[in-house]
Design a protein around this motif. Structure first.
Motif, PDB file in Angstrom:
ATOM      1  N   THR A   1       0.839  -1.194   0.000  1.00  0.00           N
ATOM      2  CA  THR A   1       0.000   0.000   0.000  1.00  0.00           C
ATOM      3  C   THR A   1       0.873   1.243   0.000  1.00  0.00           C
ATOM      4  O   THR A   1       1.976   1.242   0.557  1.00  0.00           O
ATOM      5  N   ARG A   2       0.376   2.281  -0.645  1.00  0.00           N
ATOM      6  CA  ARG A   2       1.003   3.602  -0.581  1.00  0.00           C
ATOM      7  C   ARG A   2       0.063   4.627   0.062  1.00  0.00           C
ATOM      8  O   ARG A   2       0.293   5.825  -0.012  1.00  0.00           O
ATOM      9  N   GLU A   3      -0.983   4.130   0.675  1.00  0.00           N
ATOM     10  CA  GLU A   3      -1.949   5.010   1.314  1.00  0.00           C
ATOM     11  C   GLU A   3      -2.497   4.335   2.556  1.00  0.00           C
ATOM     12  O   GLU A   3      -3.220   3.333   2.467  1.00  0.00           O
ATOM     13  N   ARG A   4      -2.132   4.850   3.709  1.00  0.00           N
ATOM     14  CA  ARG A   4      -2.604   4.275   4.970  1.00  0.00           C
ATOM     15  C   ARG A   4      -2.471   5.303   6.088  1.00  0.00           C
ATOM     16  O   ARG A   4      -1.781   6.316   5.951  1.00  0.00           O
ATOM     17  N   ILE A   5      -3.149   5.025   7.185  1.00  0.00           N
ATOM     18  CA  ILE A   5      -2.938   5.763   8.420  1.00  0.00           C
ATOM     19  C   ILE A   5      -1.693   5.196   9.091  1.00  0.00           C
ATOM     20  O   ILE A   5      -1.503   3.975   9.151  1.00  0.00           O
ATOM     21  N   VAL A   6      -0.838   6.046   9.595  1.00  0.00           N
ATOM     22  CA  VAL A   6       0.310   5.577  10.367  1.00  0.00           C
ATOM     23  C   VAL A   6       0.266   6.235  11.741  1.00  0.00           C
ATOM     24  O   VAL A   6       0.060   7.441  11.865  1.00  0.00           O
ATOM     25  N   ALA A   7       0.409   5.411  12.778  1.00  0.00           N
ATOM     26  CA  ALA A   7       0.370   5.912  14.153  1.00  0.00           C
ATOM     27  C   ALA A   7       1.368   5.122  14.986  1.00  0.00           C
ATOM     28  O   ALA A   7       1.639   3.940  14.722  1.00  0.00           O
ATOM     29  N   THR A   8       1.913   5.767  15.987  1.00  0.00           N
ATOM     30  CA  THR A   8       2.893   5.116  16.842  1.00  0.00           C
ATOM     31  C   THR A   8       2.909   5.803  18.203  1.00  0.00           C
ATOM     32  O   THR A   8       2.384   6.910  18.373  1.00  0.00           O
ATOM     33  N   GLU A   9       3.491   5.144  19.157  1.00  0.00           N
ATOM     34  CA  GLU A   9       3.740   5.729  20.481  1.00  0.00           C
ATOM     35  C   GLU A   9       5.245   5.710  20.707  1.00  0.00           C
ATOM     36  O   GLU A   9       5.836   4.663  20.895  1.00  0.00           O
ATOM     37  N   VAL A  10       5.842   6.883  20.666  1.00  0.00           N
ATOM     38  CA  VAL A  10       7.295   7.007  20.693  1.00  0.00           C
ATOM     39  C   VAL A  10       7.823   6.902  22.122  1.00  0.00           C
ATOM     40  O   VAL A  10       7.332   7.572  23.034  1.00  0.00           O
ATOM     41  N   THR A  11       8.819   6.042  22.285  1.00  0.00           N
ATOM     42  CA  THR A  11       9.651   6.047  23.482  1.00  0.00           C
ATOM     43  C   THR A  11      11.061   6.371  23.024  1.00  0.00           C
ATOM     44  O   THR A  11      11.613   5.666  22.168  1.00  0.00           O
ATOM     45  N   ALA A  12      11.630   7.440  23.542  1.00  0.00           N
ATOM     46  CA  ALA A  12      12.955   7.880  23.104  1.00  0.00           C
ATOM     47  C   ALA A  12      13.865   8.066  24.305  1.00  0.00           C
ATOM     48  O   ALA A  12      13.431   8.530  25.364  1.00  0.00           O
ATOM     49  N   TRP A  13      15.125   7.674  24.117  1.00  0.00           N
ATOM     50  CA  TRP A  13      16.165   7.934  25.120  1.00  0.00           C
ATOM     51  C   TRP A  13      17.342   8.562  24.411  1.00  0.00           C
ATOM     52  O   TRP A  13      17.716   8.129  23.321  1.00  0.00           O
ATOM     53  N   TRP A  14      17.911   9.602  24.988  1.00  0.00           N
ATOM     54  CA  TRP A  14      19.120  10.183  24.423  1.00  0.00           C
ATOM     55  C   TRP A  14      20.129  10.434  25.534  1.00  0.00           C
ATOM     56  O   TRP A  14      19.782  10.602  26.701  1.00  0.00           O
ATOM     57  N   ARG A  15      21.399  10.409  25.130  1.00  0.00           N
ATOM     58  CA  ARG A  15      22.491  10.544  26.102  1.00  0.00           C
ATOM     59  C   ARG A  15      23.208  11.863  25.900  1.00  0.00           C
ATOM     60  O   ARG A  15      23.533  12.240  24.774  1.00  0.00           O
ATOM     61  N   TYR A  16      23.451  12.557  27.011  1.00  0.00           N
ATOM     62  CA  TYR A  16      24.232  13.783  26.968  1.00  0.00           C
ATOM     63  C   TYR A  16      25.720  13.442  27.084  1.00  0.00           C
ATOM     64  O   TYR A  16      26.092  12.407  27.659  1.00  0.00           O
ATOM     65  N   PRO A  17      26.596  14.286  26.553  1.00  0.00           N
ATOM     66  CA  PRO A  17      28.013  13.917  26.455  1.00  0.00           C
ATOM     67  C   PRO A  17      28.826  14.110  27.729  1.00  0.00           C
ATOM     68  O   PRO A  17      30.009  13.775  27.754  1.00  0.00           O
ATOM     69  N   PHE A  18      28.223  14.646  28.775  1.00  0.00           N
ATOM     70  CA  PHE A  18      28.975  14.912  29.996  1.00  0.00           C
ATOM     71  C   PHE A  18      29.388  13.597  30.667  1.00  0.00           C
ATOM     72  O   PHE A  18      28.540  12.798  31.043  1.00  0.00           O
ATOM     73  N   GLU A  19      30.688  13.384  30.825  1.00  0.00           N
ATOM     74  CA  GLU A  19      31.193  12.135  31.397  1.00  0.00           C
ATOM     75  C   GLU A  19      31.778  12.325  32.784  1.00  0.00           C
ATOM     76  O   GLU A  19      32.210  11.356  33.412  1.00  0.00           O
ATOM     77  N   HIS A  20      31.813  13.548  33.284  1.00  0.00           N
ATOM     78  CA  HIS A  20      32.325  13.839  34.621  1.00  0.00           C
ATOM     79  C   HIS A  20      31.587  15.062  35.140  1.00  0.00           C
ATOM     80  O   HIS A  20      31.220  15.950  34.356  1.00  0.00           O
ATOM     81  N   VAL A  21      31.366  15.105  36.441  1.00  0.00           N
ATOM     82  CA  VAL A  21      30.628  16.240  37.009  1.00  0.00           C
ATOM     83  C   VAL A  21      31.328  17.557  36.733  1.00  0.00           C
ATOM     84  O   VAL A  21      30.679  18.615  36.646  1.00  0.00           O
ATOM     85  N   SER A  22      32.647  17.522  36.536  1.00  0.00           N
ATOM     86  CA  SER A  22      33.387  18.750  36.242  1.00  0.00           C
ATOM     87  C   SER A  22      33.063  19.291  34.860  1.00  0.00           C
ATOM     88  O   SER A  22      33.363  20.453  34.563  1.00  0.00           O
ATOM     89  N   GLN A  23      32.477  18.469  33.987  1.00  0.00           N
ATOM     90  CA  GLN A  23      32.136  18.902  32.631  1.00  0.00           C
ATOM     91  C   GLN A  23      30.777  19.600  32.559  1.00  0.00           C
ATOM     92  O   GLN A  23      30.435  20.165  31.511  1.00  0.00           O
ATOM     93  N   LEU A  24      30.019  19.554  33.633  1.00  0.00           N
ATOM     94  CA  LEU A  24      28.727  20.228  33.628  1.00  0.00           C
ATOM     95  C   LEU A  24      28.943  21.731  33.525  1.00  0.00           C
ATOM     96  O   LEU A  24      29.820  22.288  34.191  1.00  0.00           O
ATOM     97  N   PRO A  25      28.183  22.422  32.689  1.00  0.00           N
ATOM     98  CA  PRO A  25      28.374  23.877  32.524  1.00  0.00           C
ATOM     99  C   PRO A  25      28.198  24.607  33.845  1.00  0.00           C
ATOM    100  O   PRO A  25      27.359  24.229  34.668  1.00  0.00           O
ATOM    101  N   SER A  26      29.009  25.650  34.029  1.00  0.00           N
ATOM    102  CA  SER A  26      28.878  26.451  35.250  1.00  0.00           C
ATOM    103  C   SER A  26      27.524  27.131  35.287  1.00  0.00           C
ATOM    104  O   SER A  26      26.890  27.255  36.336  1.00  0.00           O
ATOM    105  N   LYS A  27      27.066  27.598  34.112  1.00  0.00           N
ATOM    106  CA  LYS A  27      25.710  28.105  34.006  1.00  0.00           C
ATOM    107  C   LYS A  27      24.820  26.911  33.714  1.00  0.00           C
ATOM    108  O   LYS A  27      25.096  26.156  32.777  1.00  0.00           O
ATOM    109  N   PRO A  28      23.781  26.683  34.515  1.00  0.00           N
ATOM    110  CA  PRO A  28      22.974  25.463  34.353  1.00  0.00           C
ATOM    111  C   PRO A  28      22.529  25.225  32.915  1.00  0.00           C
ATOM    112  O   PRO A  28      21.971  26.101  32.273  1.00  0.00           O
ATOM    113  N   PHE A  29      22.848  24.055  32.422  1.00  0.00           N
ATOM    114  CA  PHE A  29      22.404  23.641  31.094  1.00  0.00           C
ATOM    115  C   PHE A  29      20.905  23.373  31.161  1.00  0.00           C
ATOM    116  O   PHE A  29      20.433  22.685  32.069  1.00  0.00           O
ATOM    117  N   CYS A  30      20.174  23.940  30.218  1.00  0.00           N
ATOM    118  CA  CYS A  30      18.716  23.850  30.303  1.00  0.00           C
ATOM    119  C   CYS A  30      18.225  22.520  29.740  1.00  0.00           C
ATOM    120  O   CYS A  30      17.815  22.430  28.576  1.00  0.00           O
TER     121      CYS A  30
END
Length: 285
Positions: free
Chosen positions: A177-206
């Motif tokens: 088919t090239r014509e249909r309803i498409v629906a989904t329920e997204v579960t997403a996980w992403w990783r931030y690059p900070f690997e040490h507490v010293s790498q956290l920005p001095s100004k809070p990263f939002c």
């Protein structure tokens, strides 16, 4: 024969429901409220509690629960759930000598500001649907891992979707088919690059703003332009493009995982059947 055991003691407290309100005047955007379901798991040198009934190294679940409340109260300024998880992780790994690692998982109930007469209400909120979540791991060494995500993000479009050219075998009933309803329920996980507490920005990263940004990009990629949309040849391809766009748009996200089950809306083949004619007899007036 000598037996070698490698043991790791882990204990903690889950389902700690904490709500925090930051009072602000309407001119400053109004009150801010968060409701978090917090779980804390700590790795500690507490082997005697297993082998000899010595509980002297155990941080009780009651202490963990009360710590969550105290630390929330100490946050006099608005903090994201990721920042709060780091605060808890650093607390447990620094205060207790026997604790080498803390994992803090938080799921946020999505209270959203209501709009009345076209204006954001200063202190009125309603419950949304999709949930913001995070898992933060802090080690005594300062090593850090921050994963954030979204749960229950339901998306649907009524056209501009198809599925064809897949395996044909004796079990297949589904047509191309090239014509249909498409629906989904997204579960997403992403990783931030900070690997040490010293790498956290001095100004809070939002982190909260980045969550909103990622949610927006996921939807924009799924739907396409508002006037013409974008064709989806499969949920798999759309998933790939959504993940790719997140990584392209946000250099501060190092990896992303998506789970998007297909929520089917299957057409019913009625053949030549027609709805019967219904006659209604009205009373004479």
């Amino acid at each position: 024969m000598a037996e070698n055991f490698q043991l790791q003691g882990r204990h903690g407290k889950s389902r700690v429901r904490v709500s925090r309100v930051w009072r602000r005047p309407a001119a400053a955007g109004g009150d801010v409220i968060v409701e978090w379901n917090v779980a804390v798991s700590i790795v500690s040198d507490c082997l005697p509690s297993y082998t000899s009934s010595d509980n002297s190294a155990i941080v009780a679940t009651d202490s963990i629960k009360n710590t969550v409340y105290v630390k929330a109260k100490e946050c006099t300024e608005v903090v994201s759930m990721e920042e709060f998880a780091v605060i808890l992780g650093r607390h447990f790994t620094s205060l207790y000598p026997q604790v080498s690692e803390a994992t803090v998982t938080i799921v946020e109930r999505p209270w959203e500001r209501v709009t009345v007469d076209g204006k954001p209400h200063s202190h009125g909120f309603k419950v949304g649907v999709e949930k913001h979540s995070t898992e933060v791991i802090v080690k005594k060494s300062g090593s850090l891992r921050i994963n954030s995500g979204i749960q229950g993000y339901s998306l649907l479009k009524t056209t501009q979707s198809g599925f064809e050219g897949f395996v044909t075998d004796r079990y297949r009933l589904l047509p191309d088919t090239r014509e249909r309803i498409v629906a989904t329920e997204v579960t997403a996980w992403w990783r931030y690059p900070f690997e040490h507490v010293s790498q956290l920005p001095s100004k809070p990263f939002c982190f909260t703003q980045r969550y909103q940004d990622v949610k927006k990009v996921l939807a924009e990629t799924f739907f396409g332009p508002p006037d013409v949309g974008v064709y989806s040849p499969s949920v798999q391809n759309t998933l790939y493009l959504m993940a790719k766009e997140v990584l392209t748009r946000f250099p501060d996200i190092s990896s992303v995982q998506l789970r998007m089950p297909n929520l089917h809306f299957l057409p019913v083949n009625l053949g030549s059947k027609e709805a019967p004619l219904v006659k209604v007899k009205l009373p004479l007036l």
